[in-house]
Write an enzyme that holds these catalytic residues in place. Structure first.
Site, mmCIF file in Angstrom:
data_model
loop_
_atom_site.group_PDB
_atom_site.id
_atom_site.type_symbol
_atom_site.label_atom_id
_atom_site.label_comp_id
_atom_site.label_asym_id
_atom_site.label_seq_id
_atom_site.Cartn_x
_atom_site.Cartn_y
_atom_site.Cartn_z
ATOM 1 N N TYR A 1 0.827 -1.207 0.000
ATOM 2 C CA TYR A 1 0.000 0.000 0.000
ATOM 3 C C TYR A 1 0.861 1.257 0.000
ATOM 4 O O TYR A 1 1.885 1.309 0.692
ATOM 5 C CB TYR A 1 -0.913 0.022 1.236
ATOM 6 C CG TYR A 1 -1.793 1.235 1.224
ATOM 7 C CD1 TYR A 1 -2.900 1.283 0.402
ATOM 8 C CD2 TYR A 1 -1.482 2.364 1.978
ATOM 9 C CE1 TYR A 1 -3.688 2.414 0.329
ATOM 10 C CE2 TYR A 1 -2.265 3.500 1.922
ATOM 11 C CZ TYR A 1 -3.362 3.522 1.096
ATOM 12 O OH TYR A 1 -4.141 4.659 1.022
ATOM 13 N N TRP B 1 1.109 5.605 -1.837
ATOM 14 C CA TRP B 1 0.798 6.523 -2.946
ATOM 15 C C TRP B 1 1.893 6.584 -3.999
ATOM 16 O O TRP B 1 1.666 7.093 -5.074
ATOM 17 C CB TRP B 1 0.555 7.923 -2.382
ATOM 18 C CG TRP B 1 -0.863 8.170 -2.002
ATOM 19 C CD1 TRP B 1 -1.639 7.419 -1.164
ATOM 20 C CD2 TRP B 1 -1.695 9.243 -2.475
ATOM 21 N NE1 TRP B 1 -2.890 7.974 -1.064
ATOM 22 C CE2 TRP B 1 -2.952 9.102 -1.851
ATOM 23 C CE3 TRP B 1 -1.492 10.326 -3.320
ATOM 24 C CZ2 TRP B 1 -4.008 9.982 -2.082
ATOM 25 C CZ3 TRP B 1 -2.539 11.205 -3.537
ATOM 26 C CH2 TRP B 1 -3.788 11.027 -2.931
HETATM 27 N N1 LIG Z 1 -2.102 8.784 12.137
HETATM 28 C C1 LIG Z 1 -2.500 8.759 10.875
HETATM 29 N N2 LIG Z 1 -1.922 7.919 10.012
HETATM 30 C C2 LIG Z 1 -2.313 7.894 8.718
HETATM 31 C C3 LIG Z 1 -3.344 8.741 8.262
HETATM 32 C C4 LIG Z 1 -3.959 9.614 9.209
HETATM 33 O O1 LIG Z 1 -4.897 10.379 8.884
HETATM 34 N N3 LIG Z 1 -3.495 9.621 10.490
HETATM 35 N N4 LIG Z 1 -3.717 8.720 6.953
HETATM 36 C C5 LIG Z 1 -3.484 7.484 6.230
HETATM 37 C C6 LIG Z 1 -3.676 7.652 4.803
HETATM 38 S S1 LIG Z 1 -5.199 8.265 4.350
HETATM 39 C C7 LIG Z 1 -2.759 7.312 3.877
HETATM 40 S S2 LIG Z 1 -3.184 7.403 2.222
HETATM 41 C C8 LIG Z 1 -1.440 6.808 4.246
HETATM 42 C C9 LIG Z 1 -0.329 7.276 3.316
HETATM 43 O O2 LIG Z 1 0.764 6.449 3.446
HETATM 44 P P1 LIG Z 1 1.787 6.186 2.234
HETATM 45 O O3 LIG Z 1 1.090 6.276 0.920
HETATM 46 O O4 LIG Z 1 2.527 4.939 2.521
HETATM 47 O O5 LIG Z 1 2.739 7.431 2.392
HETATM 48 P P2 LIG Z 1 3.792 8.077 1.388
HETATM 49 O O6 LIG Z 1 4.677 8.912 2.230
HETATM 50 O O7 LIG Z 1 3.081 8.752 0.274
HETATM 51 O O8 LIG Z 1 4.593 6.826 0.875
HETATM 52 C C10 LIG Z 1 4.939 6.646 -0.455
HETATM 53 C C11 LIG Z 1 6.386 6.158 -0.526
HETATM 54 O O9 LIG Z 1 6.666 5.837 -1.883
HETATM 55 C C12 LIG Z 1 7.958 6.359 -2.200
HETATM 56 N N5 LIG Z 1 7.995 6.544 -3.669
HETATM 57 C C13 LIG Z 1 7.653 7.640 -4.364
HETATM 58 N N6 LIG Z 1 7.811 7.413 -5.690
HETATM 59 C C14 LIG Z 1 8.280 6.148 -5.817
HETATM 60 C C15 LIG Z 1 8.628 5.343 -6.933
HETATM 61 O O10 LIG Z 1 8.524 5.736 -8.086
HETATM 62 N N7 LIG Z 1 9.072 4.077 -6.678
HETATM 63 C C16 LIG Z 1 9.177 3.589 -5.414
HETATM 64 N N8 LIG Z 1 9.608 2.336 -5.266
HETATM 65 N N9 LIG Z 1 8.854 4.344 -4.337
HETATM 66 C C17 LIG Z 1 8.402 5.590 -4.543
HETATM 67 C C18 LIG Z 1 8.055 7.625 -1.404
HETATM 68 O O11 LIG Z 1 9.404 8.024 -1.247
HETATM 69 C C19 LIG Z 1 7.374 7.218 -0.095
HETATM 70 O O12 LIG Z 1 8.291 6.679 0.825
HETATM 71 O O13 LIG Z 1 -1.151 7.206 5.594
HETATM 72 C C20 LIG Z 1 -2.151 6.806 6.513
HETATM 73 N N10 LIG Z 1 -1.697 7.048 7.867
HETATM 74 N N1 LIG Z 2 -1.408 18.555 1.637
HETATM 75 C C1 LIG Z 2 -1.823 17.287 1.704
HETATM 76 N N2 LIG Z 2 -3.054 16.973 1.272
HETATM 77 C C2 LIG Z 2 -3.498 15.688 1.352
HETATM 78 C C3 LIG Z 2 -2.668 14.639 1.828
HETATM 79 C C4 LIG Z 2 -1.365 15.011 2.291
HETATM 80 O O1 LIG Z 2 -0.592 14.154 2.769
HETATM 81 N N3 LIG Z 2 -0.978 16.324 2.210
HETATM 82 N N4 LIG Z 2 -3.124 13.346 1.852
HETATM 83 C C5 LIG Z 2 -4.285 13.002 1.016
HETATM 84 C C6 LIG Z 2 -4.908 11.748 1.439
HETATM 85 S S1 LIG Z 2 -4.100 10.301 1.131
HETATM 86 C C7 LIG Z 2 -6.134 11.682 2.013
HETATM 87 S S2 LIG Z 2 -6.832 10.173 2.383
HETATM 88 C C8 LIG Z 2 -6.894 12.899 2.307
HETATM 89 C C9 LIG Z 2 -7.528 12.819 3.704
HETATM 90 O O2 LIG Z 2 -8.499 13.764 3.856
HETATM 91 P P1 LIG Z 2 -9.284 13.865 5.243
HETATM 92 O O3 LIG Z 2 -9.537 12.518 5.777
HETATM 93 O O4 LIG Z 2 -10.439 14.744 5.032
HETATM 94 O O5 LIG Z 2 -8.190 14.657 6.080
HETATM 95 P P2 LIG Z 2 -7.498 14.651 7.505
HETATM 96 O O6 LIG Z 2 -6.419 15.654 7.293
HETATM 97 O O7 LIG Z 2 -7.152 13.321 8.012
HETATM 98 O O8 LIG Z 2 -8.613 15.226 8.479
HETATM 99 C C10 LIG Z 2 -9.297 16.435 8.239
HETATM 100 C C11 LIG Z 2 -9.749 17.016 9.551
HETATM 101 O O9 LIG Z 2 -10.729 16.182 10.175
HETATM 102 C C12 LIG Z 2 -10.801 16.589 11.524
HETATM 103 N N5 LIG Z 2 -11.273 15.456 12.311
HETATM 104 C C13 LIG Z 2 -10.568 14.415 12.806
HETATM 105 N N6 LIG Z 2 -11.379 13.576 13.479
HETATM 106 C C14 LIG Z 2 -12.634 14.108 13.413
HETATM 107 C C15 LIG Z 2 -13.911 13.717 13.923
HETATM 108 O O10 LIG Z 2 -14.091 12.693 14.560
HETATM 109 N N7 LIG Z 2 -14.963 14.533 13.636
HETATM 110 C C16 LIG Z 2 -14.837 15.669 12.916
HETATM 111 N N8 LIG Z 2 -15.935 16.379 12.668
HETATM 112 N N9 LIG Z 2 -13.637 16.063 12.435
HETATM 113 C C17 LIG Z 2 -12.565 15.292 12.674
HETATM 114 C C18 LIG Z 2 -9.406 17.032 11.928
HETATM 115 O O11 LIG Z 2 -9.467 18.276 12.618
HETATM 116 C C19 LIG Z 2 -8.668 17.116 10.604
HETATM 117 O O12 LIG Z 2 -7.922 18.286 10.442
HETATM 118 O O13 LIG Z 2 -6.060 14.043 2.240
HETATM 119 C C20 LIG Z 2 -5.324 14.097 1.016
HETATM 120 N N10 LIG Z 2 -4.735 15.411 0.910
HETATM 121 MO MO LIG Z 3 -5.157 8.574 2.056
#
Ligand SMILES: Nc1nc2c(c(=O)[nH]1)N[C@H]1C(S)=C(S)[C@@H](COP(=O)(O)OP(=O)(O)OC[C@H]3O[C@@H](n4cnc5c(=O)[nH]c(N)nc54)[C@H](O)[C@@H]3O)O[C@H]1N2
Ligand SMILES: Nc1nc2c(c(=O)[nH]1)N[C@H]1C(S)=C(S)[C@@H](COP(=O)(O)OP(=O)(O)OC[C@H]3O[C@@H](n4cnc5c(=O)[nH]c(N)nc54)[C@H](O)[C@@H]3O)O[C@H]1N2
Ligand SMILES: [Mo]
Length: 747
Positions: A110, A112
């Site tokens: 998993y 991005w």
């Molecule tokens: N506490 C907490 N944890 C969360 C979340 C949260 O809201 N709170 N959000 C979750 C969510 S929604 C997500 S999507 C995940 C994201 O978690 P990840 O998608 O695992 O995070 P990234 O840092 O985007 O990891 C992508 C990795 O791919 C590498 N990469 C980039 N390009 C390439 C390439 O071309 N080849 C290879 N081999 N590698 C490459 C980058 O250097 C990076 O290390 O985190 C989750 N974790």
């Molecule tokens: N710049 C930037 N943008 C991103 C990403 C990134 O890494 N960087 N990651 C992308 C990815 S993979 C994803 S999945 C999306 C995630 O998008 P979201 O899931 O919408 O984003 P989060 O930043 O996890 O949370 C948004 C807000 O929800 C609020 N929140 C947390 N828990 C609760 C709750 O129980 N109730 C309510 N009402 N609010 C709550 C928090 O204050 C938080 O700031 O963002 C994407 N966009």
């Molecule tokens: Mo995500």
């Protein structure tokens, strides 16, 4: 200077101009057509040439010497020539496969990774593992895993289809919506990002228009900054939204504001839900007086909002964050029930939608156009785990678990291959993952940088970044097409993921299945020609590959600046003629299917089920609710090593309310220790009245430190978060349900 060049490329955070000189990226500049460019590209020159790039293949010394499994993350590595490292890796993959079968290989991988249609690391690793007989895959995402399980039961369609095909466009909201009720806000910072790239960042611009026309926009959540300035802020405790939604529903029913005609025609099961709502079933009316102490919103405010929602065209939006939480199924399901009771589903600008602002593509109205995808082949291994259950799987081979009506058992994983993700960023309870990670015999990682995951691998192959290879940029959520030129030669000895896997496939007799005899350039030619033919069939003319190389980018004529056709309008008009895909053909307020699973953590209709950790279970040891939102200055953990170099950038900043800070003698800028029984992280105090008292926010993405220390030095929230599934139904990640204590730690 003659070798100074500029070209446009694209990324998950949008398009930007890259300036190179010789072998180096020296600067980036905004892409002119983007009205609100992301700030993320500014760090690209430092990040691409950073000393944390992996220069050569590396093998962990203790694994190389004696196949040791225990020292992952602590040992040093030996750099090896490519051929030797590929030989060793191929022999090891073959050994595990031949001894334990392909069901012992975990390739969920998993993450991005990077934008670019061909060099998508996760597609490449899946294709490679299929070419050698298959792998255990993962289902869903950290983003929306819980929603992907629950919402098909409610609306009868895949959640991703719902998001991108059947939710209202910004344009329609702008024209028709009078009240926008945003649970979890709509944050333009998050909308700067979208899988594969969003080129014109328009979310902030839409809010300017909404506010100019007087749309009432209410941000319901713990942080004011989750919505653009100018929105009202209704501060609610994290994890309590279902109680608030129930109370809004109670007012509708109590005051005769429910649209029963809509419920009768378009939904099923209100009769099973209503006794619970009104308190006849359990003696507890879910009234504003009941909800106020749970969610922290005064009862009168709840009543007034319910009346306003019933008497104006109201659109409810729910951030994805609400379902990345324990019992995240409930606010998702309940929001649909609330919208159904309002009776506006299928009317322009009314109803409910999920993830506006979560990523920039949600809300764009575009004509569908099939993309360009590398075929991943066929996976003969049927075993799949819910994506966020990885640590349970590693800890518990053969152990049983429930998932969406099925009882399953975890496979016995001997080898893990990760490319394009950073589990030591994304997973919860990282100290526990670190322990579980010591169980497989072998872990392979392709990565450009020495991330915490790369440091915890046995075999590490250095991968190129998108700037070091040619690709095509195209996202189904965007209206641009890019040629992504190779801008600089590979840094160090980095290779494209494709070439790494081709090297392994060749050693394992799988060349035909993996490469089909093509180089990456030939694949890009083929996939692009196919895309071009499909575009032509839709009447859209795109240049041939050489033409696109020359043009660098083009805007596709697929934007719909008018109402979107969703299936909810015809469904509303005649639900018999245009039924939903649920068993009843209607929106399911009560689901016989879910009820038949017999889950106490997700019964047959939405209910208030408090999370395991939230204000209601706060203790003296862990009194504060931690939310861990996405970082504004980067994508997850990507580019982190260069950002962390900036003076004062790490540890990460923890947002804390002035009352909570004062109670702990914390001043703005102080160094903090954030801790609970699972771990501890350092952070820097950002004292702010824009967060609810009792809640603290620490963004994700700081790199998990090296093992050995008892505190994460950079401020990674996942040393604190709980690794529990949302419920037996969804088994999504519960990152946002975490209690912590915070203390000043200036020395
Ligand atoms: N506490 C907490 N944890 C969360 C979340 C949260 O809201 N709170 N959000 C979750 C969510 S929604 C997500 S999507 C995940 C994201 O978690 P990840 O998608 O695992 O995070 P990234 O840092 O985007 O990891 C992508 C990795 O791919 C590498 N990469 C980039 N390009 C390439 C390439 O071309 N080849 C290879 N081999 N590698 C490459 C980058 O250097 C990076 O290390 O985190 C989750 N974790
Ligand atoms: N710049 C930037 N943008 C991103 C990403 C990134 O890494 N960087 N990651 C992308 C990815 S993979 C994803 S999945 C999306 C995630 O998008 P979201 O899931 O919408 O984003 P989060 O930043 O996890 O949370 C948004 C807000 O929800 C609020 N929140 C947390 N828990 C609760 C709750 O129980 N109730 C309510 N009402 N609010 C709550 C928090 O204050 C938080 O700031 O963002 C994407 N966009
Ligand atoms: Mo995500």
């Amino acid at each position: 200077m003659s070798d100074r060049k500029t070209r446009i490329t694209t990324s998950h955070w949008g398009a930007f101009e890259v300036e190179t000189m010789g072998d180096r990226i020296i600067a980036t500049h905004p892409f002119a057509p983007d009205p609100d460019p992301s700030a993320i590209p500014a760090i690209i020159p430092q990040a691409v040439h950073h000393h944390t790039r992996i220069d050569r293949p590396h093998i962990r010394r203790a694994w190389l010497d004696r196949r040791d499994r225990k020292g992952r993350g602590a040992d040093d590595f030996v750099a090896l020539p490519w051929d030797e490292a590929l030989d060793i890796a191929a022999q090891e993959i073959a050994r595990i496969r031949d001894t334990h079968g392909n069901g012992a290989i975990f390739g969920g991988s998993y993450g991005w990774s990077s934008a670019g249609r061909f060099h998508h690391a996760q597609s490449q690793v899946h294709r490679f593992l299929n070419a050698i007989g298959g792998y255990v895959a993962s289902f869903g995402s950290y983003s929306t895993g819980c929603a992907q399980a629950i919402m098909p039961h409610v609306f009868g369609m895949n959640f991703i289809t719902l998001l991108y095909e059947h939710q209202e466009g910004w344009h329609t909201l702008d024209q028709h919506t009078e009240t926008l009720v945003m649970f979890g806000g709509i944050n333009p910072k998050n909308a700067q990002v979208s899988m594969g790239g969003v080129t014109e960042h328009e979310t902030a611009g839409w809010f300017d228009r909404f506010q100019a026309k007087g749309m009432r926009c209410v941000n319901i959540g713990p942080q004011r900054g989750d919505s653009p300035p100018g929105c009202e802020w209704m501060a609610v405790r994290p994890g309590s939204d279902t109680a608030l939604m129930l109370a809004l529903a109670w007012v509708l029913e109590d005051e005769g504001l429910t649209d029963h005609a809509f419920l009768d025609r378009c939904t099923t099961g209100f009769d099973r839900f209503c006794p619970y709502l009104m308190g006849e079933a359990d003696g507890t009316p879910k009234s504003p007086d009941w909800a106020a102490p749970l969610c922290g919103v005064p009862a009168d405010t709840i009543r007034a909002l319910a009346r306003r929602m019933a008497t104006t065209r109201t659109y409810i939006t729910v951030a994805w964050s609400l379902q990345r939480a324990h019992h995240g199924e409930q606010p998702y399901w309940m929001s649909a029930v609330l919208a159904a009771m309002l009776g506006q589903i299928g009317l322009p600008g009314g109803g409910v939608g999920y993830g506006y602002g979560a990523i920039g593509g949600v809300g764009k109205s575009l004509l569908g156009m099939t993309g360009m995808t590398l075929p991943q082949g066929h996976n003969p291994v049927a075993d799949v785990i819910p994506v966020a259950r990885i640590a349970d799987m590693l800890r518990n081979p053969g152990g049983t678990y429930d998932f969406n009506g099925q009882r399953r058992s975890y496979p016995d994983i001997r080898l893990v291959y990760w490319a394009g993700g950073n589990p030591f960023h994304h997973h919860q309870d990282l100290n526990a993952l670190h322990e579980a990670w010591q169980t497989p015999e072998t872990i392979l990682v392709n990565e450009p940088w020495w991330t915490p995951t790369a440091k915890r691998a046995d075999i590490v192959f250095p991968a190129t970044t998108p700037y070091e290879r040619e690709d095509i940029g195209r996202s189904n959520l965007d209206d641009y097409l890019f040629h992504m030129p190779q801008l600089i030669p590979p840094v160090g000895q980095a290779r494209d993921d494709y070439d790494i896997f081709a090297g392994l496939a060749a050693r394992m007799g799988a060349t035909d299945a993996y490469t089909e005899g093509r180089t990456s350039a030939e694949w890009i030619e083929l996939l692009y020609a196919d895309y071009r033919a499909r575009a032509a069939a839709q009447g859209i003319d795109v240049p041939d590959l050489d033409g696109l190389r020359e043009r660098n980018w083009m805007k596709l004529p697929i934007r719909v600046d008018g109402p979107k056709t969703t299936l909810f309008a015809p469904f509303r008009d005649d639900p018999d003629a245009a039924p939903l895909g649920t068993p009843s053909g209607r929106i399911e307020i009560f689901s016989e299917t879910i009820d038949s699973f017999g889950y106490d953590d997700c019964p047959g209709h939405p209910v208030w089920l408090p999370p395991a950790e939230w204000a209601g279970t706060a203790t003296a040891d862990a009194p504060l609710h931690l939310v861990s939102p996405q970082p504004g200055d980067k994508l997850h953990s990507q580019l982190e090593s260069a950002l962390a170099d900036q003076p004062g950038a790490r540890p990460e900043r923890l947002v804390i309310h002035p009352d909570d800070a004062a109670a702990r003698a914390i001043a703005d800028g102080d160094l903090l220790r954030v801790f609970n029984t699972r771990g501890a992280a350092r952070a820097r105090a950002h004292v702010s009245g824009d967060i609810l008292p009792g809640v603290v926010a620490l963004p994700t993405g700081a790199w998990f430190g090296d093992p050995g220390g008892n505190i994460d030095p950079h401020g990674n929230p996942n040393v604190l978060t709980a690794d529990i599934g949302t419920s037996r139904l969804g088994q999504g990640c519960s990152a946002h349900s975490t209690l912590v204590q915070v203390a000043c730690d200036n020395d």
